[in-house]
Every structure is written in C-alpha cells, then in structure tokens.
Design a protein around this motif. Structure first.
Motif, PDB file in Angstrom:
ATOM      1  N   PHE A  66      79.140  43.221  39.624  1.00 60.85           N
ATOM      2  CA  PHE A  66      79.320  44.630  39.975  1.00 60.85           C
ATOM      3  C   PHE A  66      79.993  45.405  38.853  1.00 60.85           C
ATOM      4  O   PHE A  66      79.754  46.595  38.692  1.00 60.85           O
ATOM      5  CB  PHE A  66      80.151  44.761  41.258  1.00 60.85           C
ATOM      6  N   LEU A  67      80.838  44.750  38.064  1.00 61.80           N
ATOM      7  CA  LEU A  67      81.565  45.453  37.007  1.00 61.80           C
ATOM      8  C   LEU A  67      80.704  45.709  35.774  1.00 61.80           C
ATOM      9  O   LEU A  67      80.816  46.757  35.150  1.00 61.80           O
ATOM     10  CB  LEU A  67      82.793  44.635  36.585  1.00 61.80           C
ATOM     11  N   LEU A  68      79.878  44.731  35.400  1.00 61.21           N
ATOM     12  CA  LEU A  68      79.119  44.862  34.164  1.00 61.21           C
ATOM     13  C   LEU A  68      77.904  45.762  34.351  1.00 61.21           C
ATOM     14  O   LEU A  68      77.287  45.759  35.413  1.00 61.21           O
ATOM     15  CB  LEU A  68      78.650  43.482  33.697  1.00 61.21           C
ATOM     16  N   PRO A  69      77.551  46.553  33.355  1.00 63.04           N
ATOM     17  CA  PRO A  69      76.338  47.367  33.464  1.00 63.04           C
ATOM     18  C   PRO A  69      75.104  46.464  33.419  1.00 63.04           C
ATOM     19  O   PRO A  69      75.161  45.354  32.884  1.00 63.04           O
ATOM     20  CB  PRO A  69      76.398  48.272  32.236  1.00 63.04           C
ATOM     21  N   PRO A  70      73.989  46.903  33.980  1.00 61.25           N
ATOM     22  CA  PRO A  70      72.781  46.076  33.956  1.00 61.25           C
ATOM     23  C   PRO A  70      72.280  45.878  32.525  1.00 61.25           C
ATOM     24  O   PRO A  70      72.393  46.768  31.682  1.00 61.25           O
ATOM     25  CB  PRO A  70      71.774  46.865  34.787  1.00 61.25           C
TER      26      PRO A  70
END
Length: 46
Positions: A25-29
């Motif tokens: 959830f924290l990291l961008p795709p």
C-alpha cells in the motif's frame, strides 16, 4: 506452554504477512519502462 509454542510462530507469520501488505500500500505501482521511439544503433531488435 504448548499453546504458547503454537501461538508464537503463527503470530510471527501473521505479522510478516501484514508487513508485506502494508508495504504494497505504501509503494507506488511499478510502471514498465517506456520504449524509445527509435532504437539505438546497438539494438538487435528490428
């Protein structure tokens, strides 16, 4: 004591799995790298 020996590893596994979800959830795709308009001279693709 036997119950504790069964609960601790399952609790630790749950924590590790939750941390992995939290990281998702924290990291961008991740986006694939864009292809250049013209391949360079050293490219083998045609």
């Amino acid at each position: 004591m036997a119950v504790l020996a069964l609960l601790v590893p399952s609790f630790m596994l749950g924590v590790i799995l939750l941390l992995g979800r939290y990281e998702d959830f924290l990291l961008p795709p991740v986006q694939p790298p864009e292809e250049p308009a013209e391949p360079g001279l050293g490219s083998l693709r045609r």
